[in-house]
Write an enzyme that holds these catalytic residues in place. Structure first.
Site, short mmCIF file in Angstrom:
data_model
loop_
_atom_site.label_atom_id
_atom_site.label_comp_id
_atom_site.label_asym_id
_atom_site.label_seq_id
_atom_site.Cartn_x
_atom_site.Cartn_y
_atom_site.Cartn_z
N ARG A 197 -5.96 -3.47 -5.39
CA ARG A 197 -5.76 -4.93 -5.44
C ARG A 197 -4.37 -5.23 -5.95
O ARG A 197 -3.91 -4.55 -6.87
CB ARG A 197 -6.76 -5.57 -6.44
CG ARG A 197 -8.18 -5.62 -5.96
CD ARG A 197 -9.09 -5.88 -7.13
NE ARG A 197 -8.98 -4.82 -8.13
CZ ARG A 197 -9.57 -4.82 -9.30
NH1 ARG A 197 -10.31 -5.83 -9.67
NH2 ARG A 197 -9.43 -3.81 -10.15
N THR A 199 -5.20 -0.71 6.78
CA THR A 199 -6.54 -1.15 7.18
C THR A 199 -6.55 -1.36 8.69
O THR A 199 -5.75 -2.14 9.21
CB THR A 199 -6.90 -2.47 6.48
OG1 THR A 199 -6.79 -2.24 5.09
CG2 THR A 199 -8.31 -2.93 6.81
N CYS A 251 -5.21 -9.71 2.73
CA CYS A 251 -6.28 -8.82 3.21
C CYS A 251 -7.55 -9.54 3.64
O CYS A 251 -7.96 -9.42 4.80
CB CYS A 251 -6.62 -7.80 2.12
SG CYS A 251 -5.29 -6.62 1.90
N GLY A 295 -7.92 -15.84 -0.67
CA GLY A 295 -6.71 -15.88 0.14
C GLY A 295 -6.10 -14.48 0.15
O GLY A 295 -6.83 -13.50 0.00
N VAL A 306 0.84 -1.20 0.00
CA VAL A 306 0.00 0.00 0.00
C VAL A 306 0.87 1.25 0.00
O VAL A 306 0.66 2.18 -0.80
CB VAL A 306 -0.95 -0.03 1.23
CG1 VAL A 306 -1.66 1.31 1.40
CG2 VAL A 306 -1.96 -1.15 1.07
N GLU A 332 -7.26 2.55 1.60
CA GLU A 332 -6.82 2.22 0.24
C GLU A 332 -7.58 0.97 -0.22
O GLU A 332 -7.74 0.02 0.54
CB GLU A 332 -5.31 1.94 0.28
CG GLU A 332 -4.69 1.72 -1.05
CD GLU A 332 -5.07 2.80 -2.04
OE1 GLU A 332 -4.68 3.95 -1.85
OE2 GLU A 332 -5.79 2.48 -3.01
C1 UDX Z 1 -8.36 -7.08 -1.81
C2 UDX Z 1 -9.41 -6.01 -2.20
O1 UDX Z 1 -9.96 -6.32 -3.47
C3 UDX Z 1 -8.79 -4.63 -2.20
O2 UDX Z 1 -9.78 -3.64 -2.49
C4 UDX Z 1 -8.20 -4.38 -0.82
O3 UDX Z 1 -7.63 -3.11 -0.75
C5 UDX Z 1 -7.17 -5.44 -0.48
O4 UDX Z 1 -7.79 -6.74 -0.55
P1 UDX Z 1 -6.36 -8.35 -3.06
O5 UDX Z 1 -6.27 -9.16 -1.81
O6 UDX Z 1 -5.12 -7.78 -3.66
O7 UDX Z 1 -7.35 -7.09 -2.81
O8 UDX Z 1 -7.01 -9.24 -4.22
P2 UDX Z 1 -8.48 -9.55 -4.78
O9 UDX Z 1 -8.43 -9.40 -6.24
O10 UDX Z 1 -9.53 -8.79 -4.09
O11 UDX Z 1 -8.63 -11.10 -4.44
C6 UDX Z 1 -8.65 -11.58 -3.11
C7 UDX Z 1 -8.88 -13.07 -3.10
O12 UDX Z 1 -10.18 -13.40 -3.51
C8 UDX Z 1 -7.95 -13.87 -4.01
O13 UDX Z 1 -7.54 -15.05 -3.33
C9 UDX Z 1 -8.80 -14.22 -5.20
O14 UDX Z 1 -8.39 -15.40 -5.84
C10 UDX Z 1 -10.16 -14.40 -4.53
N1 UDX Z 1 -11.29 -14.19 -5.43
C11 UDX Z 1 -11.54 -12.96 -5.95
C12 UDX Z 1 -12.15 -15.25 -5.72
O15 UDX Z 1 -11.95 -16.37 -5.25
N2 UDX Z 1 -13.24 -15.01 -6.52
C13 UDX Z 1 -13.51 -13.79 -7.04
O16 UDX Z 1 -14.51 -13.66 -7.76
C14 UDX Z 1 -12.62 -12.73 -6.76
#
Ligand code: UDX
Length: 437
Positions: free
Chosen positions: A154, A121, A260, A257, A11, A151
């Site tokens: 992703r 966060t 966050c 996973g 971040v 923030e």
């Molecule tokens: C997340 C939030 O999206 C972001 O706004 C915040 O600031 C930080 O946490 P991030 O952890 O980088 O971001 O990734 P993200 O794309 O949100 O995916 C998180 C997890 O969810 C991943 O493991 C991804 O594989 C999973 N996921 C996401 C799914 O299983 N299905 C989906 O439809 C979307």
């Protein structure tokens, strides 16, 4: 404007680089000397598409500076963002000790008005606690404000998210703080929502909890699909076309996973317990997420029978595509289950191999997908890298010992896979006739 960003993790670094790109002068601070030395020579400590170019360009223009000194940053910057880690404690609460440490140092060096902004966060009411901590250590008569500006970026698309946000949340308690932050973000021309600090803190946690809820919801629906013969990708598309629901975050798979969602959902539950609300719905979100891993592993056992001595190719180790981040990666959980059953594991990830190797001492990390697949009894798709969508499937079939693919991310078409002679298992999708045999 001259701004400071303390903490050069995901971040902090992305925020600092993007602010510099908007024309501000930014001092990024970290107590890790090696990291700061590396950043000064343009080396980024993690993989994020586009970040290296942004950091190098803005450093060259003199707008992005790196320092190990909070004192120096406080001396020259009127607005200071705190972007240090808030990892989970064993209890599930967020660990705020790094924030506390930074606050004490900031307060000690403040000589005139400063705006301290929480970017990490944090649980609701942290702003108040930050203000109290600053109050204890600041010189008499020195003015300051605390604000919350969460923030939402992703990993993997961090720059795009930071430069083109859906909204900017400004949690403030004074007009002075609001004006400074509005000015700072003006060049982005993005929708702004100005709130009180507590609401801003809760918006961040709630957004992540809601997205996790969407994922667990569709994963539960995937289980229903498996029991009824429906296809979850079609169900998700069908419900997502309703604008009230939306298509995003409805990809069923092996559960969420990362650094966050798991931490934020459990910290949210903890926070609710503390304030006297039992947020059972979020506990169920976590339970479904864990069950999704088990269900996937059960498929592997069903497809292969005993796992002992079998060669398994694991495709994808990072917690999601376009990152080398192994924090909260589902691959670690699945590999640990496979290891317990004495499977032999050969893994490949386009960028996370190096980070994964020390975490997976009994796994052979391969240089490419085909090396991992050669002689394998089954392939598991754990991370949906574009490279895996474009694999040469006839070549894959040729090198594998048995053409079994268990896909945790639904990247292939089950009918086509069956046509090609694969035994293909997706998540929440009917298996074709040839695969069932
Ligand atoms: C997340 C939030 O999206 C972001 O706004 C915040 O600031 C930080 O946490 P991030 O952890 O980088 O971001 O990734 P993200 O794309 O949100 O995916 C998180 C997890 O969810 C991943 O493991 C991804 O594989 C999973 N996921 C996401 C799914 O299983 N299905 C989906 O439809 C979307």
């Amino acid at each position: 404007m001259k701004i400071g960003v303390i903490g050069t993790g995901y971040v902090g670094l992305v925020t600092g680089a993007c602010f510099a790109d908007l024309g501000h002068t930014v001092v990024c601070v970290d107590n890790n000397k090696e990291k700061i030395a590396a950043l000064r020579s343009g080396k980024i400590p993690f993989y994020e598409p586009g970040l290296e170019g942004l950091v190098t360009a803005n450093s060259r223009q003199g707008r992005l500076l790196f320092s190990t000194s909070i004192a120096e940053c406080v001396k020259t910057c009127e607005v200071i963002f705190i972007a240090v880690g808030t990892p989970p404690l064993p209890s599930g609460d967020a660990d705020l000790s790094a924030i506390e440490h930074v606050c004490v140092e900031i307060a000690t060096h403040m000589r005139s008005y400063r705006l301290i902004v929480e970017k990490s966060t944090v649980p609701v009411n942290t702003g108040e606690w930050v203000a109290r901590t600053l109050q204890k250590h600041v010189r008499k008569g020195v003015q300051y404000d605390v604000a919350s500006n969460p923030e939402f970026l992703r990993e993997g698309s961090a720059i795009q998210d930071a430069e083109h946000p859906d909204r900017i949340i400004l949690g403030v308690s004074s007009d002075r703080a609001a004006m400074l932050l509005v000015k700072l973000y003006e060049p982005l021309n993005a929708p702004l929502l100005i709130t009180d600090i507590r609401s801003a803190e809760l918006i961040k946690h709630t957004a992540n909890a809601f997205l996790a809820l969407k994922i667990s919801f569709i994963n539960a629906v995937a289980r229903v699909c498996e029991l009824t013969g429906a296809d979850v990708t079609k169900v998700a598309k069908g419900i997502g076309m309703d604008r009230r629901i939306g298509e995003a975050f409805l990809s069923a798979g092996i559960g969420y996973g990362g650094s966050c969602f798991p931490k934020d959902v459990s910290a949210y539950v903890k926070l609710c317990e503390k304030v006297g609300y039992d947020f059972n719905l979020l506990k169920e979100v976590m339970r479904i997420n864990t069950a999704q891993r088990t269900a996937f592993f059960d498929k592997v056992k069903k497809a292969l029978g005993t796992l002992s001595g079998k060669k398994i190719a694991v495709l994808g180790l990072a917690f999601k595509p376009d990152t080398d981040d192994m924090r909260g990666a589902v691959s670690l959980e699945i590999i640990s289950l496979l290891r317990k059953e004495r499977a032999r594991i050969f893994a490949y990830d386009p960028v996370a191999g190096e980070n994964a190797a020390p975490l997976l001492p009994h796994v052979t990390i391969c240089p490419d997908a085909l090396s991992a697949l050669r002689g394998a009894d089954a392939a598991l798709i754990i991370t949906e890298w574009k490279e895996f969508r474009n694999l040469d499937l006839p070549a894959v079939k040729q090198v594998m010992k048995r053409p079994i693919i268990i896909d945790g991310r639904n990247i292939y078409d089950p009918a086509k896979m069956a046509e090609m002679g694969f035994q293909y298992w997706g998540v929440g999708r009917p298996r074709s006739e040839s695969a069932r045999r």
